[in-house]
Scaffold this active site. Structure first.
Site, PDB file in Angstrom:
ATOM      1  N   TYR A 142      15.513  -5.293  18.971  1.00  0.00           N
ATOM      2  CA  TYR A 142      16.270  -4.456  18.038  1.00  0.00           C
ATOM      3  C   TYR A 142      15.640  -3.070  17.865  1.00  0.00           C
ATOM      4  CZ  TYR A 142      18.752  -8.728  16.619  1.00  0.00           C
ATOM      5  OH  TYR A 142      19.498  -9.874  16.607  1.00  0.00           O
ATOM      6  N   LYS A 191      11.302 -17.549  25.093  1.00  0.00           N
ATOM      7  CA  LYS A 191      12.055 -17.797  26.339  1.00  0.00           C
ATOM      8  C   LYS A 191      11.091 -17.486  27.480  1.00  0.00           C
ATOM      9  CE  LYS A 191      16.003 -18.760  28.359  1.00  0.00           C
ATOM     10  NZ  LYS A 191      16.445 -20.154  28.473  1.00  0.00           N
ATOM     11  N   ASP A 223      16.880 -21.832  23.664  1.00  0.00           N
ATOM     12  CA  ASP A 223      18.115 -22.612  23.845  1.00  0.00           C
ATOM     13  C   ASP A 223      17.898 -24.048  23.384  1.00  0.00           C
ATOM     14  OD1 ASP A 223      16.316 -22.545  25.944  1.00  0.00           O
ATOM     15  OD2 ASP A 223      17.807 -22.703  27.526  1.00  0.00           O
ATOM     16  N   ASP A 247      16.868 -14.046  14.164  1.00  0.00           N
ATOM     17  CA  ASP A 247      18.124 -13.656  13.530  1.00  0.00           C
ATOM     18  C   ASP A 247      19.141 -14.792  13.702  1.00  0.00           C
ATOM     19  OD1 ASP A 247      20.150 -12.199  12.443  1.00  0.00           O
ATOM     20  OD2 ASP A 247      20.257 -10.679  14.020  1.00  0.00           O
ATOM     21  N   ASP A 251      20.088 -18.140  10.803  1.00  0.00           N
ATOM     22  CA  ASP A 251      21.456 -18.367  10.317  1.00  0.00           C
ATOM     23  C   ASP A 251      21.885 -19.802  10.604  1.00  0.00           C
ATOM     24  OD1 ASP A 251      21.739 -15.841   9.355  1.00  0.00           O
ATOM     25  OD2 ASP A 251      23.674 -15.477  10.319  1.00  0.00           O
TER      26      ASP A 251
END
Ligand code: NAD
Length: 361
Positions: A142, A191, A223, A247, A251
């Protein structure tokens, strides 16, 4: 003790849920002999209306001088047509940057009393859930270089993801410190099978882990982590991850605990300073109607007591008061089920008053 708190009521339901939270903090102050001094400051849509700026310099100055910041929520329909960089939500990014808030903590707690609000099968969440997601907040993709360039396949957009050793080290320490106060287990999510930035992440996390021999560390690819969160969420204690993966996973974790109106968060800087806010937004659809659930903000205040002020007993007192109010059946509209005989429908103010009464009891 005396504590100075900068208070950003914000927009929509922000002022309603913050007001109840201040009453709760006052009750804690009375009970335990502390003084909480509040300095209200503007940010978000109301700040645009009053000063033309979503994050006035005065707000930044007051926040920096305070021991902690309590924030309701910002944004709303009124300001939705403003261009991106002028929107109220930009105040949040500005606060993170100005206050150096590099660590975001989001506990995802499923209270026994709200078990039927969870979308997962009862046998998967039997006994409740208590997961803490620790997300790096000021680095990663980001904040990396971004842009557009011409390629043989046409115009391409790119965003660079990069993590430096020190950035990973400081967020990893937060996660391990937190695990020590909880169940001594950190799951680092990356990852590393594909991304070089994740390989550096993993190496540094392994190094930091050497200073915490009592904490069990494991690693999951993002994943797999997304899958495990709904398959077997009880395996998690503290999830440590970068900005983008955090992020998304935070959620996901919050959704499995029922209503968005229940979930607090903390954003921490170096030292004990932090900004505390519910994870929900300004909910313009219910603003001003005494319908908002104030518990997420009240639980954010309990995180403030725990992490910035080191007041563990006082924080426990707030959490126990919330649990006892839920146990007694009091439900704001987001939690209320009309076919459940035990449910008693209450508004924002009544929910807050019941929590205050439980603290005083
Ligand atoms: P939202 O979280 O405000 O609302 C989503 C849904 O959840 C709505 O139906 C709302 O009524 C409900 N809800 C939210 N909080 C609740 C509570 N405490 N009690 C009961 N119900 C609650 O998200 P949104 O609708 O996508 O966004 C509304 C505005 O808030 C937008 O301007 C958005 O940019 C802003 N926003 C701000 C923050 C923040 O300040 N940290 C975070 C997210 C969104």
């Amino acid at each position: 003790m005396n504590y100075n708190i900068a208070v950003i009521h914000g927009d929509g339901i922000g002022p309603e849920v913050v007001e109840e939270t201040l009453l709760v903090l006052n009750a804690i102050g009375e009970k335990y002999g502390h003084t909480f001094q509040y300095t209200p400051v503007l940010a978000g849509g109301c700040a645009i209306d009053e000063t033309g700026d979503c994050l006035p310099q005065e707000t930044i100055d007051v926040c920096k001088k305070s021991d902690a910041v309590l924030l309701g929520a910002v944004g709303g329909w009124k300001w939705d047509t403003l261009p991106g960089e002028k929107r109220p939500e930009m105040a949040l990014l500005g606060l993170r940057k100005e206050l150096g808030l590099f660590a975001n903590l989001r506990p995802a707690i499923l209270f026994d009393e709200l078990m039927d609000a969870c979308p997962l099968k009862p046998e998967i969440v039997a006994g409740g859930l208590d997961i803490a997601v620790v997300r790096e907040l000021t680095g990663g993709i980001y904040f990396g270089e971004k842009g557009r360039k011409e390629t043989p396949l046409g115009t391409a957009g790119y965003d660079i993801k990069q993590y430096a050793v020190d950035e990973v080290k400081r967020i990893a320490k937060i996660a391990f410190d937190m695990a020590i106060k909880r169940n001594n287990h950190v799951t680092s999510v990356d990852k590393a099978n594909v991304l070089e930035s994740s390989r550096v992440w993993r190496e540094v996390v392994n190094e930091v882990a050497k200073d915490y021999p009592s904490v069990t560390l494991d690693h999951l690819y993002v994943d797999n982590a997304a899958m495990q969160l709904v398959r077997e969420p009880k395996q998690f204690d503290v999830i440590l991850t970068g900005n983008m993966f955090g992020d998304i996973l935070s959620d996901e974790a919050s959704m499995i605990t029922g209503s968005i109106g229940m979930l607090p968060s903390a954003s921490l800087a170096t030292g004990n300073f932090g900004m505390y806010e519910p994870i929900h937004g300004s909910a313009p659809d219910i603003a001003g109607q005494n319908k908002a659930n104030p518990m997420a903000t009240i639980l954010s205040a309990s995180m403030m007591l725990r992490y910035t002020f080191g007041l563990q007993e006082e924080a426990d007192c707030i959490e126990n008061a919330v649990k006892s109010v839920l146990k007694a059946g009091y439900r704001t509209p987001d939690l209320y089920q009309s076919d459940k005989e035990a449910d008693i429908l209450v508004g924002t103010k009544e929910a807050g008053a019941h929590i205050v009464a439980a603290i005083k009891a």
